[in-house]
Design an enzyme around this catalytic site. Structure first.
Site, PDB file in Angstrom:
ATOM      1  N   TYR A  33       0.831  -1.198   0.000  1.00  0.00           N
ATOM      2  CA  TYR A  33       0.000   0.000   0.000  1.00  0.00           C
ATOM      3  C   TYR A  33       0.863   1.245   0.000  1.00  0.00           C
ATOM      4  O   TYR A  33       2.091   1.176   0.163  1.00  0.00           O
ATOM      5  CB  TYR A  33      -0.927   0.009   1.225  1.00  0.00           C
ATOM      6  CG  TYR A  33      -0.270   0.370   2.543  1.00  0.00           C
ATOM      7  CD1 TYR A  33       0.504  -0.561   3.238  1.00  0.00           C
ATOM      8  CD2 TYR A  33      -0.416   1.642   3.093  1.00  0.00           C
ATOM      9  CE1 TYR A  33       1.096  -0.228   4.455  1.00  0.00           C
ATOM     10  CE2 TYR A  33       0.171   1.970   4.307  1.00  0.00           C
ATOM     11  CZ  TYR A  33       0.930   1.036   4.984  1.00  0.00           C
ATOM     12  OH  TYR A  33       1.518   1.368   6.172  1.00  0.00           O
ATOM     13  N   GLU A 177      12.452   2.463  13.825  1.00  0.00           N
ATOM     14  CA  GLU A 177      11.504   3.501  13.409  1.00  0.00           C
ATOM     15  C   GLU A 177      10.304   3.415  14.340  1.00  0.00           C
ATOM     16  O   GLU A 177      10.372   2.759  15.379  1.00  0.00           O
ATOM     17  CB  GLU A 177      11.107   3.307  11.942  1.00  0.00           C
ATOM     18  CG  GLU A 177      10.433   1.970  11.668  1.00  0.00           C
ATOM     19  CD  GLU A 177       9.994   1.792  10.226  1.00  0.00           C
ATOM     20  OE1 GLU A 177       9.825   2.773   9.505  1.00  0.00           O
ATOM     21  OE2 GLU A 177       9.785   0.622   9.836  1.00  0.00           O
TER      22      GLU A 177
HETATM   23  N1  PDD Z   1       2.844   5.286   7.467  1.00  0.00           N
HETATM   24  N2  PDD Z   1       7.528   3.948   8.826  1.00  0.00           N
HETATM   25  C1  PDD Z   1       6.368   3.258   8.835  1.00  0.00           C
HETATM   26  C2  PDD Z   1       6.366   1.907   9.464  1.00  0.00           C
HETATM   27  C3  PDD Z   1       5.218   3.814   8.250  1.00  0.00           C
HETATM   28  O1  PDD Z   1       4.071   3.102   8.246  1.00  0.00           O
HETATM   29  C4  PDD Z   1       5.267   5.112   7.686  1.00  0.00           C
HETATM   30  C5  PDD Z   1       4.071   5.742   7.038  1.00  0.00           C
HETATM   31  C6  PDD Z   1       6.482   5.803   7.715  1.00  0.00           C
HETATM   32  C7  PDD Z   1       6.638   7.191   7.131  1.00  0.00           C
HETATM   33  O2  PDD Z   1       6.620   7.153   5.720  1.00  0.00           O
HETATM   34  P1  PDD Z   1       6.165   8.439   4.870  1.00  0.00           P
HETATM   35  O3  PDD Z   1       7.010   9.575   5.337  1.00  0.00           O
HETATM   36  O4  PDD Z   1       6.452   8.061   3.481  1.00  0.00           O
HETATM   37  O5  PDD Z   1       4.687   8.668   5.162  1.00  0.00           O
HETATM   38  C8  PDD Z   1       7.593   5.189   8.279  1.00  0.00           C
HETATM   39  C9  PDD Z   1       1.636   5.679   6.762  1.00  0.00           C
HETATM   40  C10 PDD Z   1       1.347   7.129   6.867  1.00  0.00           C
HETATM   41  C11 PDD Z   1       0.485   4.784   7.177  1.00  0.00           C
HETATM   42  O6  PDD Z   1       0.739   3.604   7.379  1.00  0.00           O
HETATM   43  O7  PDD Z   1      -0.659   5.254   7.240  1.00  0.00           O
END
Ligand code: PDD
Length: 282
Positions: A33, A177
């Site tokens: 996704y 993270e």
């Molecule tokens: N989540 N790490 C994880 C495990 C994540 O699920 C996300 C993003 C990020 C940050 O990625 P980005 O900066 O590309 O949004 C890091 C999204 C927002 C979600 O699962 O809804």
């Protein structure tokens, strides 16, 4: 419309969409996704999110039935149909529909595209997050944005129950993270952020944070750091599509950060300025 769902060519209110039980998402979470936000009906960072989405799909051998530009057109058409100008945009692709069997169905079975758009706004950067620490028991493919999020969901719920905003994962001493965001620290005027390996998602917002540092002559060190270094950092920054660039004030009940407000303000200003600029009606 209040919100909008899409599944393999059918549209409707999300609550009314019907999905076949044999979609491999249901049995195996067999898909990937991506997600971002829109303001003024304009999707933020669409190119980067679609690129990562196609890359995630490729890493688990799922073939999309449409091209990147066709997907972008579809998402851009859908955001217009939702009333709220501020939206959360989510899409996923699954390996297809077939009776339950672990190995892949016939290669000519088409993949299934899901999209859901609901009202949503990015977070207010004036707030500060409280975190809990959670041992990272996820597997070793965290760089792929798969639907398999059980440890993330459990960690997020633990944070919620503790009255906190996020859970920060660590493998032993090493910080990886958070449950749905990346985490970076500032120490001695240097941004430290975990390297892009299989233990973290290559966050698009993390990438922007690094760019903002380069633009402002703030050195960046992409090397692993420990829980101890996290707790003693000058500032701690959470990044994600929805959080943009949020500071942390507490971890496991211990006050943290707050020692490099000028760098923090500069980075937050860069993040919000880019968001406003990119989602402005031109
Ligand atoms: N989540 N790490 C994880 C495990 C994540 O699920 C996300 C993003 C990020 C940050 O990625 P980005 O900066 O590309 O949004 C890091 C999204 C927002 C979600 O699962 O809804």
């Amino acid at each position: 419309m209040e919100n909008l769902g899409y599944y393999c060519g059918s549209y409707g209110l999300i609550e009314e969409m019907k999905i076949p039980m044999n979609d491999r998402a249901c049995y195996f979470g067999d898909g990937v996704y991506d997600a971002t936000y829109a303001a003024n009906h304009i999707i933020y960072d669409l190119d980067e999110h679609v690129d990562r989405f196609f890359h995630s799909a490729e890493m688990i051998n799922i073939t999309l039935k449409l091209t990147k530009s066709e997907l972008k057109n579809l998402l851009n058409e859908m955001v217009i149909k939702v009333d709220s100008p501020d939206q959360f945009i989510y899409w996923q692709v699954t390996r297809g529909t077939a009776l339950r069997n672990h190995s892949f169905p016939d290669s000519d079975i088409p993949s299934n595209l899901w999209i859901m758009i609901k009202p949503g706004t990015i977070k207010d950067l004036n707030q500060k997050f409280k975190l809990i620490t959670v041992e990272d028991t996820r597997y070793l493919h965290c760089n792929i944005k798969t639907l398999n999020l059980l440890p993330n969901v459990i960690a997020s719920q633990k944070a919620f129950e503790a009255g906190c905003d996020e859970a920060v994962f660590h493998r032993g001493e090493r910080v990886t993270e958070c449950s749905h965001s990346n985490i970076s620290i500032i120490k001695n005027n240097v941004l430290r952020t975990a390297p892009l390996d299989n233990l973290i998602l290559p966050g698009i917002t993390r990438g922007h944070l690094i760019h903002f540092c380069h633009d402002n002559n703030i050195p960046v060190d992409e090397s692993p750091y420990t829980l101890d270094e996290l707790i003693h950092a000058d500032e701690i920054i959470i990044t994600s599509a929805g959080a943009l660039c949020i500071a942390v004030s507490e971890i496991d009940g211990i006050p943290v950060g707050g020692k490099a407000p000028d760098i923090l303000n500069l980075l937050q200003h860069a993040a919000i300025t880019k968001f406003i600029h990119d989602t402005q009606i031109k």
